[in-house]
Design a protein around this motif. Structure first.
Motif, PDB file in Angstrom:
ATOM      1  N   GLY A  56     141.838 187.467  32.559  1.00  0.00           N
ATOM      2  CA  GLY A  56     142.938 187.762  31.809  1.00  0.00           C
ATOM      3  C   GLY A  56     143.661 188.971  32.325  1.00  0.00           C
ATOM      4  O   GLY A  56     143.297 189.768  33.272  1.00  0.00           O
ATOM      5  N   ARG A  57     144.934 188.963  31.914  1.00  0.00           N
ATOM      6  CA  ARG A  57     145.624 190.246  32.222  1.00  0.00           C
ATOM      7  C   ARG A  57     145.309 191.632  31.989  1.00  0.00           C
ATOM      8  O   ARG A  57     145.385 192.544  32.681  1.00  0.00           O
ATOM      9  CB  ARG A  57     147.131 190.306  31.758  1.00  0.00           C
ATOM     10  CG  ARG A  57     148.304 189.513  32.721  1.00  0.00           C
ATOM     11  CD  ARG A  57     149.594 189.362  31.701  1.00  0.00           C
ATOM     12  NE  ARG A  57     150.767 189.764  32.349  1.00  0.00           N
ATOM     13  CZ  ARG A  57     150.945 189.848  33.685  1.00  0.00           C
ATOM     14  NH1 ARG A  57     150.198 189.654  34.512  1.00  0.00           N
ATOM     15  NH2 ARG A  57     152.246 190.021  34.195  1.00  0.00           N
ATOM     16  N   ASP A  58     144.523 191.832  30.820  1.00  0.00           N
ATOM     17  CA  ASP A  58     143.982 193.014  30.688  1.00  0.00           C
ATOM     18  C   ASP A  58     142.883 193.696  31.761  1.00  0.00           C
ATOM     19  O   ASP A  58     142.825 194.509  32.059  1.00  0.00           O
ATOM     20  CB  ASP A  58     143.447 193.197  29.162  1.00  0.00           C
ATOM     21  CG  ASP A  58     143.048 194.507  28.733  1.00  0.00           C
ATOM     22  OD1 ASP A  58     143.952 195.389  28.869  1.00  0.00           O
ATOM     23  OD2 ASP A  58     141.971 194.845  28.264  1.00  0.00           O
ATOM     24  N   ALA A  59     142.233 192.541  31.959  1.00  0.00           N
ATOM     25  CA  ALA A  59     141.022 192.666  33.134  1.00  0.00           C
ATOM     26  C   ALA A  59     141.690 193.147  34.551  1.00  0.00           C
ATOM     27  O   ALA A  59     141.394 194.140  35.076  1.00  0.00           O
ATOM     28  CB  ALA A  59     140.372 191.456  33.588  1.00  0.00           C
ATOM     29  N   ARG A  60     143.226 192.737  34.907  1.00  0.00           N
ATOM     30  CA  ARG A  60     143.761 193.338  36.050  1.00  0.00           C
ATOM     31  C   ARG A  60     144.361 194.508  35.937  1.00  0.00           C
ATOM     32  O   ARG A  60     143.999 195.404  37.071  1.00  0.00           O
ATOM     33  CB  ARG A  60     145.006 192.336  36.108  1.00  0.00           C
ATOM     34  CG  ARG A  60     145.761 192.601  37.522  1.00  0.00           C
ATOM     35  CD  ARG A  60     146.912 191.556  37.629  1.00  0.00           C
ATOM     36  NE  ARG A  60     147.651 191.768  38.851  1.00  0.00           N
ATOM     37  CZ  ARG A  60     148.917 192.365  38.908  1.00  0.00           C
ATOM     38  NH1 ARG A  60     149.519 192.513  37.796  1.00  0.00           N
ATOM     39  NH2 ARG A  60     149.351 192.321  39.750  1.00  0.00           N
TER      40      ARG A  60
ATOM     41  N   ALA B  65     131.015 199.654  46.715  1.00  0.00           N
ATOM     42  CA  ALA B  65     130.192 200.892  46.147  1.00  0.00           C
ATOM     43  C   ALA B  65     129.940 200.576  44.751  1.00  0.00           C
ATOM     44  O   ALA B  65     128.993 201.401  44.062  1.00  0.00           O
ATOM     45  CB  ALA B  65     130.390 202.120  46.812  1.00  0.00           C
ATOM     46  N   GLY B  66     130.739 199.550  44.294  1.00  0.00           N
ATOM     47  CA  GLY B  66     130.474 199.539  42.650  1.00  0.00           C
ATOM     48  C   GLY B  66     131.378 200.338  41.873  1.00  0.00           C
ATOM     49  O   GLY B  66     131.226 200.449  40.552  1.00  0.00           O
ATOM     50  N   GLN B  67     132.461 201.148  42.528  1.00  0.00           N
ATOM     51  CA  GLN B  67     133.386 202.013  41.959  1.00  0.00           C
ATOM     52  C   GLN B  67     134.423 201.535  41.151  1.00  0.00           C
ATOM     53  O   GLN B  67     135.216 202.134  40.475  1.00  0.00           O
ATOM     54  CB  GLN B  67     133.736 203.164  42.790  1.00  0.00           C
ATOM     55  CG  GLN B  67     132.469 203.867  43.534  1.00  0.00           C
ATOM     56  CD  GLN B  67     133.187 204.906  44.576  1.00  0.00           C
ATOM     57  OE1 GLN B  67     134.132 204.659  45.477  1.00  0.00           O
ATOM     58  NE2 GLN B  67     132.591 206.248  44.544  1.00  0.00           N
ATOM     59  N   VAL B  68     134.555 200.200  41.460  1.00  0.00           N
ATOM     60  CA  VAL B  68     135.761 199.683  40.727  1.00  0.00           C
ATOM     61  C   VAL B  68     135.199 198.509  40.090  1.00  0.00           C
ATOM     62  O   VAL B  68     134.551 197.582  40.434  1.00  0.00           O
ATOM     63  CB  VAL B  68     136.561 198.951  41.941  1.00  0.00           C
ATOM     64  CG1 VAL B  68     138.125 198.182  41.460  1.00  0.00           C
ATOM     65  CG2 VAL B  68     137.158 200.222  42.826  1.00  0.00           C
ATOM     66  N   SER B  69     135.645 198.615  38.582  1.00  0.00           N
ATOM     67  CA  SER B  69     135.174 197.397  37.637  1.00  0.00           C
ATOM     68  C   SER B  69     136.205 197.052  36.921  1.00  0.00           C
ATOM     69  O   SER B  69     137.134 197.902  36.625  1.00  0.00           O
ATOM     70  CB  SER B  69     133.671 197.754  37.086  1.00  0.00           C
ATOM     71  OG  SER B  69     134.110 198.956  36.394  1.00  0.00           O
ATOM     72  N   ILE B  70     135.947 196.231  35.807  1.00  0.00           N
ATOM     73  CA  ILE B  70     137.035 196.215  34.678  1.00  0.00           C
ATOM     74  C   ILE B  70     136.177 196.453  33.507  1.00  0.00           C
ATOM     75  O   ILE B  70     134.835 196.739  33.280  1.00  0.00           O
ATOM     76  CB  ILE B  70     137.388 194.238  34.672  1.00  0.00           C
ATOM     77  CG1 ILE B  70     136.212 193.737  34.545  1.00  0.00           C
ATOM     78  CG2 ILE B  70     138.392 193.971  35.702  1.00  0.00           C
ATOM     79  CD1 ILE B  70     136.547 192.003  34.269  1.00  0.00           C
TER      80      ILE B  70
END
Length: 80
Positions: free
Chosen positions: A36-40, A75-80
């Protein structure tokens, strides 16, 4: 430009930066696609935080940031 505006879609890039942006998309897009857009929006917010910048979009990243982004993602620093 974005349709109906004079707002650029991104910043100008040389071949190296264009290739680097494509590489970032390859590792970044699977984080949010299909969610979904919110995830982006959340993924881009997380990317900005990981890179230490106010806001992020891959088309705005410079070559240095394009090198840092995949490392932050892996490194897992970026997520939703």
């Amino acid at each position: 430009c974005h349709p109906g505006t004079d707002i650029p879609l991104g910043s100008l890039a040389d071949r190296q930066t264009t290739a680097a942006r494509s590489a970032v998309h390859a590792v970044f897009d699977p984080i949010w696609q299909g969610k979904g857009r919110d995830a982006r929006r959340r993924a881009y917010s997380s990317l900005a935080k990981a890179l230490g910048i106010e806001s992020a979009h891959i088309s705005w990243l410079n070559a240095t940031q394009c090198c840092e982004a995949p490392r932050a993602i892996e490194a897992g620093q970026v997520s939703i």
